[in-house]
Design a protein around this motif. Structure first.
Motif, PDB file in Angstrom:
ATOM      1  N   GLU A 137      -7.477 -43.915  77.071  1.00 14.30           N
ATOM      2  CA  GLU A 137      -6.996 -42.549  76.886  1.00 14.30           C
ATOM      3  C   GLU A 137      -5.605 -42.323  77.449  1.00 14.30           C
ATOM      4  O   GLU A 137      -4.838 -41.518  76.935  1.00 14.30           O
ATOM      5  CB  GLU A 137      -7.979 -41.560  77.544  1.00 14.30           C
ATOM      6  CG  GLU A 137      -7.584 -40.100  77.382  1.00 14.30           C
ATOM      7  CD  GLU A 137      -8.584 -39.142  78.013  1.00 14.30           C
ATOM      8  OE1 GLU A 137      -8.306 -37.937  78.047  1.00 14.30           O
ATOM      9  OE2 GLU A 137      -9.642 -39.614  78.459  1.00 14.30           O
ATOM     10  N   LYS A 185      -6.772 -34.234  72.718  1.00 15.21           N
ATOM     11  CA  LYS A 185      -6.988 -34.459  74.144  1.00 15.21           C
ATOM     12  C   LYS A 185      -5.771 -33.933  74.912  1.00 15.21           C
ATOM     13  O   LYS A 185      -4.921 -33.251  74.367  1.00 15.21           O
ATOM     14  CB  LYS A 185      -7.216 -35.950  74.414  1.00 15.21           C
ATOM     15  CG  LYS A 185      -8.450 -36.533  73.716  1.00 15.21           C
ATOM     16  CD  LYS A 185      -8.588 -38.020  74.006  1.00 15.21           C
ATOM     17  CE  LYS A 185      -9.789 -38.605  73.285  1.00 15.21           C
ATOM     18  NZ  LYS A 185      -9.928 -40.066  73.526  1.00 15.21           N
ATOM     19  N   THR A 233      -7.587 -28.325  70.721  1.00 12.35           N
ATOM     20  CA  THR A 233      -8.016 -28.314  72.112  1.00 12.35           C
ATOM     21  C   THR A 233      -8.136 -26.857  72.561  1.00 12.35           C
ATOM     22  O   THR A 233      -7.638 -25.951  71.887  1.00 12.35           O
ATOM     23  CB  THR A 233      -7.018 -29.050  73.025  1.00 12.35           C
ATOM     24  OG1 THR A 233      -5.718 -28.452  72.875  1.00 12.35           O
ATOM     25  CG2 THR A 233      -6.930 -30.524  72.659  1.00 12.35           C
TER      26      THR A 233
END
Length: 457
Positions: A137, A185, A233
């Motif tokens: 990530e 993200k 998000t």
């Protein structure tokens, strides 16, 4: 970026084993007095793992245009300046390292995560033009990073997030021209970090993912003039509980996604409300100075909270206008607050609020009552001039005056004594009743409006 793309194919004539470099850095060869020793290589292929874990390195390492087959590991090492510029490598691990100087990865191509948790740099972290493609990530992973000089990520390209949680960046953070790709993200996580001087996201800065600065403290200017796109998000720009001396928020295009400045404090806020998104959390935001747009757009700006009406953004805006000497705009803001609140009330509350708004502007426009009074007085004067009421005691009554009679009907306490001496008939009797009731309603509205204005909200 000039990192080599064909380094894996270089032959033995350009190959150096990583263990040789490690041994030299750890003092395998004595140095000559009066010299500044360092390990410097250009255009070499470095095979094997370059590991200096927990090592104490007293020399600079300078690699330029090199290809490293395996990740670099300086975990918990103590070193001088390290320059790995325009290099190709599969990752960099510098967790806990202490650098008496700076670390430069500028221009390098890194296929893996750069890990710098708990690292400390005396004179800067340089990743200008660096391209990092993460293997998880995070493209750049830090925790409690300390940089005593500037952190330069200008024109860097990160596929994966940049994590700077709890960092202490004493010379500023420069992300001008950088591209962060972590869609869906967090693209930049600067939660609780402390930045001295400036946090600069200008000159083509682009974030595909959330920019999270919750609880950050910026002892200087936070300048955002780039692009943020993160509709998938919870927030595109999350700055709740942030503290900053100055925020210059004029992105190149409207922010795509929700923005939160809830419970943040900004000394001076420069912005353009036209670039704010439809979902904007401002509840608890305080500022000492506001620079940007006109009154109408400011009122629309504080009304964008997706949770509905919240009074604090209006109160803060009114307080700013009051401190700036704009009493009239402060009153208009308070009026806008009450109108917004009315839309969230029950039917009865909306009816009462609408009446107070129309008659006296909730007490902030008492002159409206005088307009209503004048219209009713004119209507009564015209009607009773055309159809005068009969005198109750003709022998004792003075001459009838339609203006004075209408005036007496509208006042809760008669002023001219006409109301008790004459009795209207037919439809004018209903008109008289209407004028009496209207007078009481106007008086009640004035009292209620004045009470609302004088009472703390």
């Amino acid at each position: 970026m000039n990192a080599p793309t064909d380094g894996a194919s270089w032959g033995s004539e350009r190959t150096v084993r990583a263990e040789v470099i490690a041994k030299l850095l750890l003092g395998a060869r004595e140095t000559e007095a009066g010299t500044v020793p360092a390990v410097r290589l250009r255009g070499a292929r470095i095979t094997g793992p370059l590991v200096l874990r927990a090592g104490n390195v007293g020399f600079e390492l300078v690699l330029s245009g090199c290809h490293l087959d395996e990740p670099v590991d300086f975990n918990s090492g103590v070193t001088r300046t390290i320059r790995l510029t325009d290099c190709s490598m599969p990752g960099f691990n510098g967790g806990g390292m202490r650098v008496s100087g700076h670390l430069s990865l500028s221009g390098s191509s890194i296929h893996g995560t750069v890990r710098l948790a708990r690292a400390q740099f005396d004179s800067g972290l340089w990743m200008g033009g660096t391209k990092v493609v993460a293997d998880d990530e995070w493209a750049l992973y830090t925790a409690s990073l300390v940089v005593d000089s500037g952190t330069f990520l200008r024109n860097a390209d990160f596929t994966g997030g940049v994590r700077l949680v709890g960092a202490r960046l004493n010379g500023g953070l420069f992300l001008d021209g950088a591209t962060l790709r972590n869609p869906g993200k967090v693209a930049l996580n600067g939660e609780s970090m402390v930045v001295e001087d400036v946090l600069s996201c200008t000159e083509g800065f682009t974030s595909q993912g959330c920019v999270r600065l919750r609880g950050a403290r910026i002892n200087g200017t936070f300048s955002m003039e780039g692009v943020i796109r993160s509709e998938d998000t919870k927030y595109a720009l999350h700055c709740s509980h942030m503290e900053a001396r100055e925020v210059y928020l004029k992105p190149a295009e409207p922010i795509a996604g929700a923005v939160s400045f809830a419970h943040a404090h900004v000394n001076t806020l420069h912005d353009d409300p036209s670039t704010w998104p439809d979902k904007l959390h401002l509840n608890g935001l305080t500022y000492d100075r506001l620079r940007g747009s006109g009154f109408a757009r400011r009122i629309e700006w504080v009304a964008r909270d997706p949770f509905g009406f919240l009074p604090q953004p209006y109160e803060q805006l009114a307080a700013w206008y009051m401190r700036d000497g704009n009493d009239a705009l402060a009153r208009r803001t308070q009026l806008a607050k009450l109108r917004a609140r009315r839309r969230s009330q029950s039917v009865g509350g909306r009816a009462l609020g609408g009446f107070l708004d129309v008659t006296v502007g909730y007490g902030y426009r008492p002159w409206l009552a005088s307009i209503w009074f004048a219209l009713l007085l004119a209507a009564g004067t015209a009607a009773f001039t055309a159809v005068p009421p009969r005198a109750l005691k003709p022998a004792e009554s003075p001459g009838f005056d339609a203006f004075a009679y209408s005036f007496d009907l509208l006042l809760p306490i008669p002023a001219f004594g006409q109301r008790d001496l004459f009795d209207p008939g037919g439809w004018t009797q209903w008109l008289a009743y209407a004028l009496i009731v209207s007078g009481w309603l106007l008086a009640t509205a004035l009292i209620a409006g004045a009470t609302r204005v004088l009472r703390p909200s």
